[in-house]
Design a protein around this motif. Structure first.
Motif, PDB file in Angstrom:
ATOM      1  N   ALA A   1      64.740 -61.041  66.410  1.00  0.00           N
ATOM      2  CA  ALA A   1      64.214 -61.692  67.223  1.00  0.00           C
ATOM      3  C   ALA A   1      62.476 -62.674  66.675  1.00  0.00           C
ATOM      4  CB  ALA A   1      63.571 -60.676  68.296  1.00  0.00           C
ATOM      5  N   ALA A   2      61.650 -61.780  65.971  1.00  0.00           N
ATOM      6  CA  ALA A   2      60.912 -62.435  65.189  1.00  0.00           C
ATOM      7  C   ALA A   2      61.502 -63.931  64.375  1.00  0.00           C
ATOM      8  CB  ALA A   2      60.414 -61.887  64.142  1.00  0.00           C
ATOM      9  N   LYS A   3      62.653 -64.137  63.570  1.00  0.00           N
ATOM     10  CA  LYS A   3      63.053 -65.554  63.583  1.00  0.00           C
ATOM     11  C   LYS A   3      63.410 -66.231  64.344  1.00  0.00           C
ATOM     12  CE  LYS A   3      65.995 -66.355  59.707  1.00  0.00           C
ATOM     13  NZ  LYS A   3      67.547 -66.099  58.736  1.00  0.00           N
ATOM     14  N   LYS A   4      64.101 -65.932  64.451  1.00  0.00           N
ATOM     15  CA  LYS A   4      64.437 -66.463  66.457  1.00  0.00           C
ATOM     16  C   LYS A   4      62.995 -67.519  66.632  1.00  0.00           C
ATOM     17  CE  LYS A   4      67.096 -68.731  69.524  1.00  0.00           C
ATOM     18  NZ  LYS A   4      68.303 -69.774  69.454  1.00  0.00           N
ATOM     19  N   TYR A   5      62.034 -66.520  67.647  1.00  0.00           N
ATOM     20  CA  TYR A   5      61.105 -66.652  68.717  1.00  0.00           C
ATOM     21  C   TYR A   5      59.632 -66.434  67.755  1.00  0.00           C
ATOM     22  CZ  TYR A   5      64.373 -65.841  71.702  1.00  0.00           C
ATOM     23  OH  TYR A   5      65.884 -65.806  72.903  1.00  0.00           O
ATOM     24  N   LYS A   6      59.958 -67.942  66.561  1.00  0.00           N
ATOM     25  CA  LYS A   6      58.693 -67.639  66.142  1.00  0.00           C
ATOM     26  C   LYS A   6      57.629 -68.066  66.237  1.00  0.00           C
ATOM     27  CE  LYS A   6      60.821 -69.645  61.296  1.00  0.00           C
ATOM     28  NZ  LYS A   6      61.144 -70.289  60.608  1.00  0.00           N
ATOM     29  N   ASP A   7      56.725 -68.694  67.034  1.00  0.00           N
ATOM     30  CA  ASP A   7      55.878 -69.081  68.515  1.00  0.00           C
ATOM     31  C   ASP A   7      55.317 -67.466  68.861  1.00  0.00           C
ATOM     32  OD1 ASP A   7      55.819 -71.271  67.343  1.00  0.00           O
ATOM     33  OD2 ASP A   7      56.366 -72.311  68.829  1.00  0.00           O
ATOM     34  N   THR A   8      56.234 -66.709  69.346  1.00  0.00           N
ATOM     35  CA  THR A   8      55.884 -65.026  70.090  1.00  0.00           C
ATOM     36  C   THR A   8      55.438 -64.464  69.182  1.00  0.00           C
ATOM     37  OG1 THR A   8      57.622 -65.233  71.587  1.00  0.00           O
ATOM     38  CG2 THR A   8      56.716 -63.525  71.036  1.00  0.00           C
ATOM     39  N   ASP A   9      54.452 -62.888  69.079  1.00  0.00           N
ATOM     40  CA  ASP A   9      54.021 -61.872  68.834  1.00  0.00           C
ATOM     41  C   ASP A   9      54.568 -61.441  68.089  1.00  0.00           C
ATOM     42  OD1 ASP A   9      51.300 -64.459  66.930  1.00  0.00           O
ATOM     43  OD2 ASP A   9      50.744 -64.560  68.607  1.00  0.00           O
ATOM     44  N   PHE A  10      54.735 -60.515  67.299  1.00  0.00           N
ATOM     45  CA  PHE A  10      55.513 -59.327  67.667  1.00  0.00           C
ATOM     46  C   PHE A  10      55.095 -58.128  66.681  1.00  0.00           C
ATOM     47  CE2 PHE A  10      59.268 -62.333  68.392  1.00  0.00           C
ATOM     48  CZ  PHE A  10      59.799 -61.631  69.321  1.00  0.00           C
ATOM     49  N   ALA A  11      55.778 -57.038  67.299  1.00  0.00           N
ATOM     50  CA  ALA A  11      54.736 -55.691  66.499  1.00  0.00           C
ATOM     51  C   ALA A  11      55.840 -54.180  66.767  1.00  0.00           C
ATOM     52  CB  ALA A  11      53.550 -55.135  67.093  1.00  0.00           C
ATOM     53  N   ILE A  12      55.998 -53.966  65.645  1.00  0.00           N
ATOM     54  CA  ILE A  12      57.132 -52.941  65.255  1.00  0.00           C
ATOM     55  C   ILE A  12      56.338 -51.148  65.311  1.00  0.00           C
ATOM     56  CG2 ILE A  12      57.304 -53.852  63.057  1.00  0.00           C
ATOM     57  CD1 ILE A  12      60.848 -52.232  64.587  1.00  0.00           C
ATOM     58  N   VAL A  13      56.200 -50.535  66.148  1.00  0.00           N
ATOM     59  CA  VAL A  13      55.926 -49.611  66.046  1.00  0.00           C
ATOM     60  C   VAL A  13      57.112 -48.166  64.900  1.00  0.00           C
ATOM     61  CG1 VAL A  13      54.473 -46.376  66.878  1.00  0.00           C
ATOM     62  CG2 VAL A  13      54.281 -49.167  68.458  1.00  0.00           C
ATOM     63  N   ASP A  14      56.245 -48.060  63.703  1.00  0.00           N
ATOM     64  CA  ASP A  14      56.616 -46.755  62.754  1.00  0.00           C
ATOM     65  C   ASP A  14      57.748 -47.258  61.770  1.00  0.00           C
ATOM     66  OD1 ASP A  14      55.017 -44.981  63.163  1.00  0.00           O
ATOM     67  OD2 ASP A  14      56.543 -43.906  64.700  1.00  0.00           O
ATOM     68  N   SER A  15      57.777 -48.757  61.295  1.00  0.00           N
ATOM     69  CA  SER A  15      59.163 -49.088  60.515  1.00  0.00           C
ATOM     70  C   SER A  15      58.043 -50.283  60.144  1.00  0.00           C
ATOM     71  CB  SER A  15      59.244 -49.965  61.624  1.00  0.00           C
ATOM     72  OG  SER A  15      60.684 -50.431  60.349  1.00  0.00           O
ATOM     73  N   VAL A  16      58.415 -50.865  59.225  1.00  0.00           N
ATOM     74  CA  VAL A  16      58.439 -52.465  58.519  1.00  0.00           C
ATOM     75  C   VAL A  16      59.187 -53.749  58.431  1.00  0.00           C
ATOM     76  CG1 VAL A  16      56.962 -53.359  55.991  1.00  0.00           C
ATOM     77  CG2 VAL A  16      56.785 -50.719  56.712  1.00  0.00           C
ATOM     78  N   VAL A  17      58.343 -54.635  59.030  1.00  0.00           N
ATOM     79  CA  VAL A  17      59.456 -55.709  59.617  1.00  0.00           C
ATOM     80  C   VAL A  17      58.545 -56.950  58.450  1.00  0.00           C
ATOM     81  CG1 VAL A  17      60.499 -57.802  61.075  1.00  0.00           C
ATOM     82  CG2 VAL A  17      60.365 -55.317  61.652  1.00  0.00           C
ATOM     83  N   GLU A  18      58.991 -57.374  57.782  1.00  0.00           N
ATOM     84  CA  GLU A  18      58.511 -58.413  57.020  1.00  0.00           C
ATOM     85  C   GLU A  18      58.575 -59.515  57.821  1.00  0.00           C
ATOM     86  OE1 GLU A  18      59.460 -57.998  52.732  1.00  0.00           O
ATOM     87  OE2 GLU A  18      58.393 -56.452  52.796  1.00  0.00           O
TER      88      GLU A  18
END
Length: 344
Positions: A113-130
């Motif tokens: 999703a982060a790759k597709k929606y680059k203008d959206t700010d995402f956060a994930i709890v308890d994991s790492v997404v680079e």
């Protein structure tokens, strides 16, 4: 002359309409980013008396403090990564910003999703997404769990202690590893029974009846302190210890002594390993909504930062507080290095 005028007016109207349609199309593709906050819970959702509820607390505070709207979605048992992606995509498409995925199980779908929606700010709890538009909210669960192990080692009378994990993931093994080390460093005579609600599946976080069954089995084998890192399944374990005099539960994530849904069992909740999921979620939302400087990269909440702690609610461990605080200081000062995985 009149005919020319009419055609001209029609042309202008047509051009204006075309411009309007084009503008609307552009807005739709880019997505208006003022719909509010999007929050995607893991299995169990709001009301799990644990991890999800802690995230909900930070979300609720943000809604109130920043006067914004929000939308909550919850993963279901059996959801695939594609199903989870669809949930995140629906929030981004609707203009929710930021969007938070609660739990490591969102990792593959949030990465996509982060790759597709680059203008959206995402956060994930308890994991790492680079990704540049993702904040990875991680905690030092092993450090807080070490302190829980110290408390268990000092409070057990049978020298038999239990740990119930929702599943055997790397994250839950951080809880188990720290707890194991704290227990052994404090009371070498104590044994530790470790069991998983559901091996290899996040479904283990939403099975309170199974959590209760496992805890009752441990209690029948004279285990008298049980620490559960199992989401809603942990509520079942707490119910089990409340039903047997002289036994204790250790809560997790939030201070479960004050959980309204567990109020009838609170006098059996010796302490809780508190993890500030609410604080990390709130901080991230604030960075986007108010500060306009979105957090990104790894945001670590350790013992030194106050990201994890052991509660003294109920006063049940006040007598051993000096020893717990001494252990805490050694961890913060680097004199104790805590294991971040469970060793059989």
């Amino acid at each position: 002359m009149r005919r020319v005028s009419t055609i001209a007016v029609a042309g202008i109207a047509t051009a204006a309409l075309a411009f309007s349609v084009t503008a609307c199309g552009s807005s739709s593709e880019e997505g208006s980013k003022d719909a509010g906050i999007g929050l995607a819970y893991d299995v169990g959702g709001r009301g799990d008396h644990s991890f999800n509820d802690s995230a909900a607390k930070g979300y609720d505070k943000a809604l109130k403090d920043f006067d914004v709207k929000g939308k909550e979605l919850t993963a279901k048992d059996g959801d695939t990564d594609a199903d989870r992606y669809d949930k995140l995509a629906s929030l981004a498409e609707a203009g929710y910003n930021p969007v938070v995925g609660v739990g490591y199980a969102w990792t593959p779908s949030l990465t996509k999703a982060a790759k597709k929606y680059k203008d959206t700010d995402f956060a994930i709890v308890d994991s790492v997404v680079e990704a540049k538009n993702v904040a990875s909210l991680v905690s030092a669960e092993h450090e807080g769990s070490y302190l829980a192990g110290v408390a268990a080692g000092l409070k057990t009378k049978s020298n038999k202690v239990g740990f119930i994990g929702g599943t055997d993931s790397a994250l839950i093994k951080k809880f188990a590893g720290g707890f194991q080390q704290g227990l052994k460093d404090t009371n070498p005579k104590a044994s530790l029974d470790v069991q998983w609600v559901q091996v290899g599946s996040p479904k283990g976080f939403g099975m309170p009846d199974r959590g209760k069954d496992i805890a009752e089995g441990m209690l029948s084998n004279k285990v008298d302190v049980i620490f559960s890192a199992a989401g809603g399944s942990g509520a079942g374990a707490i119910e089990a210890t409340a039903g047997k005099k002289g036994t204790w539960s250790i809560g997790v994530d939030g201070d479960q002594y004050y959980d309204k849904g567990l109020a009838q069992y609170k006098n059996s909740i010796m302490t809780s390993m508190v993890k500030t999921v609410d604080g990390s979620v709130y901080d991230f939302i604030k960075s986007v909504v108010k500060d306009k400087k979105p957090e990104s990269g790894v945001q670590s909440y350790d013992l030194k930062r106050g990201g994890v702690s052991l509660s003294y609610s109920g006063g049940f461990i006040n007598d051993i507080k000096p020893k717990i605080e001494a252990a805490k200081k050694k961890i913060v000062d680097g004199k104790i290095k805590v294991n971040d995985t469970y060793k059989d």
